[in-house]
Design an enzyme around this catalytic site. Structure first.
Site, PDB file in Angstrom:
ATOM      1  N   TYR A 139      10.414  13.540  -3.172  1.00  0.00           N
ATOM      2  CA  TYR A 139       9.236  12.892  -2.580  1.00  0.00           C
ATOM      3  C   TYR A 139       8.597  13.828  -1.553  1.00  0.00           C
ATOM      4  O   TYR A 139       7.384  14.081  -1.590  1.00  0.00           O
ATOM      5  CB  TYR A 139       9.627  11.566  -1.916  1.00  0.00           C
ATOM      6  CG  TYR A 139       8.560  11.033  -0.989  1.00  0.00           C
ATOM      7  CD1 TYR A 139       7.388  10.480  -1.492  1.00  0.00           C
ATOM      8  CD2 TYR A 139       8.705  11.110   0.401  1.00  0.00           C
ATOM      9  CE1 TYR A 139       6.390  10.015  -0.648  1.00  0.00           C
ATOM     10  CE2 TYR A 139       7.714  10.642   1.253  1.00  0.00           C
ATOM     11  CZ  TYR A 139       6.567  10.099   0.724  1.00  0.00           C
ATOM     12  OH  TYR A 139       5.575   9.640   1.561  1.00  0.00           O
ATOM     13  N   LYS A 183       8.526  -3.768  -0.138  1.00  0.00           N
ATOM     14  CA  LYS A 183       9.063  -2.415  -0.305  1.00  0.00           C
ATOM     15  C   LYS A 183      10.566  -2.351  -0.566  1.00  0.00           C
ATOM     16  O   LYS A 183      11.101  -1.276  -0.841  1.00  0.00           O
ATOM     17  CB  LYS A 183       8.722  -1.567   0.928  1.00  0.00           C
ATOM     18  CG  LYS A 183       7.235  -1.283   1.068  1.00  0.00           C
ATOM     19  CD  LYS A 183       6.919  -0.426   2.275  1.00  0.00           C
ATOM     20  CE  LYS A 183       7.441   0.982   2.142  1.00  0.00           C
ATOM     21  NZ  LYS A 183       6.976   1.843   3.248  1.00  0.00           N
TER      22      LYS A 183
END
Length: 313
Positions: A139, A183
């Protein structure tokens, strides 16, 4: 019109809210609602239209006209630091971002995008310079690579005596606040600790958390920074943190203070995070302040208190 990609996500939906609060409702939200729970982030917001991410990208790549666009806030990404599918990550966070960036450059549309403090890795110096960057996960690498792509565009433009339209990247540090309930494991520590106390449990922190210090920034302050740069048209890659590192213990204490109960429990540090976990982050705000951005940031105690008051009604 203003376009917000990832507009149903945490930061994106809070940017839409901040735009609404200054009287801007002509907003196109772009997102992938495969996780349908994200719809809750949009229910109380005023927007002109919603478009699926894939349909939007198809139109962007075809060069379709969306009418006059005042700015694009590009918050859409796979933000799971625990995701190791590099092909998926680079397609979502790098290739798609390049397509949208070039669409905006060709039309001189201000492009404000989400980078990340994950670009820094294990450094103890958090300046927006290449020598301090070294992502610990794919990421962070996807964000680092896009930042470097933008830098190359600026360098090429300078060498050819050209000036590009506004490109502004924000290296978000540890963002917490409302509209993150979708999330899951990627939600903030404050979110999880609050849920633990609501479930009648003690708040739990990883062993060693008193040594782990992060730059925790309240999402409302993140939005203030985004809007300042939209309104002032400044290009660059900027840290978006408070400039202060505080421990996870301080977050837990703020949540406990709100509830008036609970004691911190420690749990073993997860094996899968070892070697891919930033133990310390603290934004260097020199460049942000030099650009003229004078947003004042909440401390953990202030931000968590506001967050808890909102989510617990």
């Amino acid at each position: 019109m203003i376009i917000v990609t990832g507009g149903a996500g945490m930061i994106g939906s809070n940017i839409v809210k901040a735009l609404n609060e200054i009287g801007i409702n002509d907003i196109l939200v772009v997102d992938n609602l495969k996780n349908g729970r994200k719809f809750k982030n949009l229910v109380d917001l005023d927007i002109t239209d919603y478009m699926d991410r894939d349909d939007f990208l198809t139109q962007i790549m075809a060069g379709d006209n969306f009418g006059p666009i005042e700015a694009v806030f590009h918050e859409g990404a796979c933000s799971a630091t625990t995701e190791w599918d590099g092909k998926y990550m680079m397609l979502n966070n790098y290739e798609y971002s390049k397509e949208l960036l070039h669409y905006c450059l060709e039309r001189e549309i201000p492009f404000l995008y989400a980078s990340s403090a994950a670009t820094y890795g294990e450094t103890t110096v958090f300046k927006e310079e290449r020598e301090y960057e070294g992502a610990l996960n794919v990421y962070g690498y996807s964000k680092q690579q896009f930042d470097n792509y933008v830098r190359r565009l600026w360098q090429d433009a300078e060498e050819h005596g050209e000036t590009l339209s506004q490109i502004t990247g924000f290296r978000y540090f540890n963002v917490y606040g409302p509209r993150e309930q979708h999330k899951g494991s990627m939600a903030s520590v404050a979110f999880h600790l609050n849920n633990q106390i609501l479930a009648g449990e003690n708040p739990k922190l990883f062993a060693g958390s008193e040594q782990f210090k992060r730059d925790f920034i309240y999402v409302g302050d993140v939005c203030k920074v985004n809007l300042w740069f939209m309104q002032n048209g400044v290009s660059g890659i900027f840290n978006c943190g408070t400039g202060n590192a505080e421990s996870f213990e301080e977050v837990a204490k703020a949540v406990i203070k709100h509830h008036g109960k609970g004691e911190i429990e420690t749990i073993p540090f997860p094996e899968h995070l070892k070697g891919a976990y930033q133990e310390f982050t603290q934004a260097d705000l020199t460049k942000l302040r030099a650009a003229g951005c004078d947003v004042e940031f909440k401390t953990v105690a202030e931000g968590v208190a506001e967050y808890m008051a909102i989510v617990n009604g």
